[in-house]
Design a protein around this motif. Sequence first.
Motif, PDB file in Angstrom:
ATOM      1  N   LEU A  85       0.843  -1.179   0.000  1.00  0.00           N
ATOM      2  CA  LEU A  85       0.000   0.000   0.000  1.00  0.00           C
ATOM      3  C   LEU A  85       0.884   1.237   0.000  1.00  0.00           C
ATOM      4  O   LEU A  85       1.864   1.309   0.716  1.00  0.00           O
ATOM      5  CB  LEU A  85      -0.885   0.013   1.248  1.00  0.00           C
ATOM      6  N   ASN A  86       0.536   2.205  -0.791  1.00  0.00           N
ATOM      7  CA  ASN A  86       1.348   3.408  -0.905  1.00  0.00           C
ATOM      8  C   ASN A  86       0.866   4.541  -0.027  1.00  0.00           C
ATOM      9  O   ASN A  86       1.419   5.621  -0.045  1.00  0.00           O
ATOM     10  CB  ASN A  86       1.387   3.878  -2.369  1.00  0.00           C
ATOM     11  N   VAL A 129       2.857  -7.976   6.891  1.00  0.00           N
ATOM     12  CA  VAL A 129       4.177  -8.569   7.057  1.00  0.00           C
ATOM     13  C   VAL A 129       4.953  -7.755   8.081  1.00  0.00           C
ATOM     14  O   VAL A 129       4.983  -6.518   8.011  1.00  0.00           O
ATOM     15  CB  VAL A 129       4.943  -8.600   5.723  1.00  0.00           C
ATOM     16  N   HIS A 130       5.576  -8.433   9.022  1.00  0.00           N
ATOM     17  CA  HIS A 130       6.358  -7.766  10.060  1.00  0.00           C
ATOM     18  C   HIS A 130       7.390  -6.842   9.418  1.00  0.00           C
ATOM     19  O   HIS A 130       8.017  -7.174   8.410  1.00  0.00           O
ATOM     20  CB  HIS A 130       7.056  -8.817  10.919  1.00  0.00           C
ATOM     21  N   PRO A 152       2.806  -0.740   4.770  1.00  0.00           N
ATOM     22  CA  PRO A 152       2.657  -2.160   5.103  1.00  0.00           C
ATOM     23  C   PRO A 152       2.367  -3.035   3.887  1.00  0.00           C
ATOM     24  O   PRO A 152       1.634  -2.642   2.978  1.00  0.00           O
ATOM     25  CB  PRO A 152       1.463  -2.164   6.060  1.00  0.00           C
ATOM     26  N   ILE A 153       2.946  -4.217   3.890  1.00  0.00           N
ATOM     27  CA  ILE A 153       2.618  -5.248   2.913  1.00  0.00           C
ATOM     28  C   ILE A 153       1.466  -6.053   3.510  1.00  0.00           C
ATOM     29  O   ILE A 153       1.652  -6.827   4.448  1.00  0.00           O
ATOM     30  CB  ILE A 153       3.813  -6.164   2.628  1.00  0.00           C
ATOM     31  N   TRP A 169       9.540 -12.643  15.456  1.00  0.00           N
ATOM     32  CA  TRP A 169       9.144 -13.977  15.927  1.00  0.00           C
ATOM     33  C   TRP A 169       8.577 -14.779  14.758  1.00  0.00           C
ATOM     34  O   TRP A 169       9.061 -15.851  14.433  1.00  0.00           O
ATOM     35  CB  TRP A 169       8.120 -13.843  17.053  1.00  0.00           C
ATOM     36  N   LEU A 170       7.544 -14.237  14.121  1.00  0.00           N
ATOM     37  CA  LEU A 170       6.968 -14.810  12.910  1.00  0.00           C
ATOM     38  C   LEU A 170       6.845 -13.701  11.873  1.00  0.00           C
ATOM     39  O   LEU A 170       6.633 -12.539  12.231  1.00  0.00           O
ATOM     40  CB  LEU A 170       5.586 -15.415  13.190  1.00  0.00           C
ATOM     41  N   PRO A 171       6.965 -14.017  10.576  1.00  0.00           N
ATOM     42  CA  PRO A 171       6.956 -12.959   9.554  1.00  0.00           C
ATOM     43  C   PRO A 171       5.593 -12.316   9.343  1.00  0.00           C
ATOM     44  O   PRO A 171       5.520 -11.168   8.906  1.00  0.00           O
ATOM     45  CB  PRO A 171       7.428 -13.681   8.293  1.00  0.00           C
ATOM     46  N   LYS A 172       4.501 -13.030   9.646  1.00  0.00           N
ATOM     47  CA  LYS A 172       3.166 -12.487   9.442  1.00  0.00           C
ATOM     48  C   LYS A 172       2.570 -12.051  10.772  1.00  0.00           C
ATOM     49  O   LYS A 172       2.706 -12.749  11.780  1.00  0.00           O
ATOM     50  CB  LYS A 172       2.260 -13.524   8.784  1.00  0.00           C
ATOM     51  N   VAL A 173       1.907 -10.898  10.757  1.00  0.00           N
ATOM     52  CA  VAL A 173       1.250 -10.375  11.956  1.00  0.00           C
ATOM     53  C   VAL A 173      -0.228 -10.184  11.640  1.00  0.00           C
ATOM     54  O   VAL A 173      -0.584  -9.424  10.744  1.00  0.00           O
ATOM     55  CB  VAL A 173       1.870  -9.028  12.396  1.00  0.00           C
TER      56      VAL A 173
END
Length: 308
Positions: free
Chosen positions: A3-4, A132-133, A79-80, A163-167
Amino acid sequence: MVLNKKPSNMFQGSTCGVFIGLILAFTIYGCSAPSSTEDAQSDTDTRAMAGLTNKDLNTLENRLREIRNQTVPNYPEEPILLVKGDWPYEAWYTRDNPFQLRPCEEKVFPDVEKQEPLEMTMEELMLAFGWVHKNAEDYYKLSSEEQLEFDKAHPKIEDRGFWLPKVHPAKEIAQNWLDYYVATGRKAKRLVEVEHWRGRDKLILEGSSIERSDMLDRITSPVTGDLMEIYNPQFSAGNMHIDAFTLQELKNDYGVDVSKFDDVRIHQALSEEDVVIAFYRVYGTKGTVKTGWILRSRNNQYKRSESV
């Protein structure tokens, strides 16, 4: 998808809630006598299930809020989001539609209007889809083989930076809530109760700065910057509501067509009596921004399925 649009209030005061080990909790917080018979029963139930009294949970929650306010969130400027396309949300079942409960399933909750993705703020999009973190964006773009090699070379959270790449706070909270319900029989109304039971509080109270900030972001609403509130059948900006049902309850009490859940349980060789389903929905600033479901076996935590 990147997102831009830059977030408007990403780094304003936040809150979070998690949990302390039983011995540590009682050592630090202690227990005090309840003020009434009703409070006494409530405290007894809470202590038996979560390890802390209501007063202890209040103290723990306040401490976690203090730490949240002192810890800057790991929110990327761009954010991705965890979506694969451009929100083709014409049908309820499409992968990029945040509303994963069908109209007949939404009847279990009071009516609340929806906010469509193109009407959402950046914070609402993060809450609806997950992201994505911040420290994992390069990792996220690697192939599976490359990620495996990276994990081998960076076995510790401090080395990886995450900890994990996805939040995805809403989905992670709902998963833990359902596991808590199956384990204890209690439909928790407070996130801190679930998080204490899960035991992840030590990562906030005693962990490294990376562990602390990562855990906090996973139980914080990007919309409010505060610890997520989980018991809101009516609209509550930036918060959510969770409830659990048996297939029989969905059919008999709400008239829900459970055929898709029957397909899931048959595929996993589960009896109807062994299945429990959590429905959840999440609120933005004006209405619902996400709905979802999680199904699992009462007897085998590894037999589960969930909406995207």
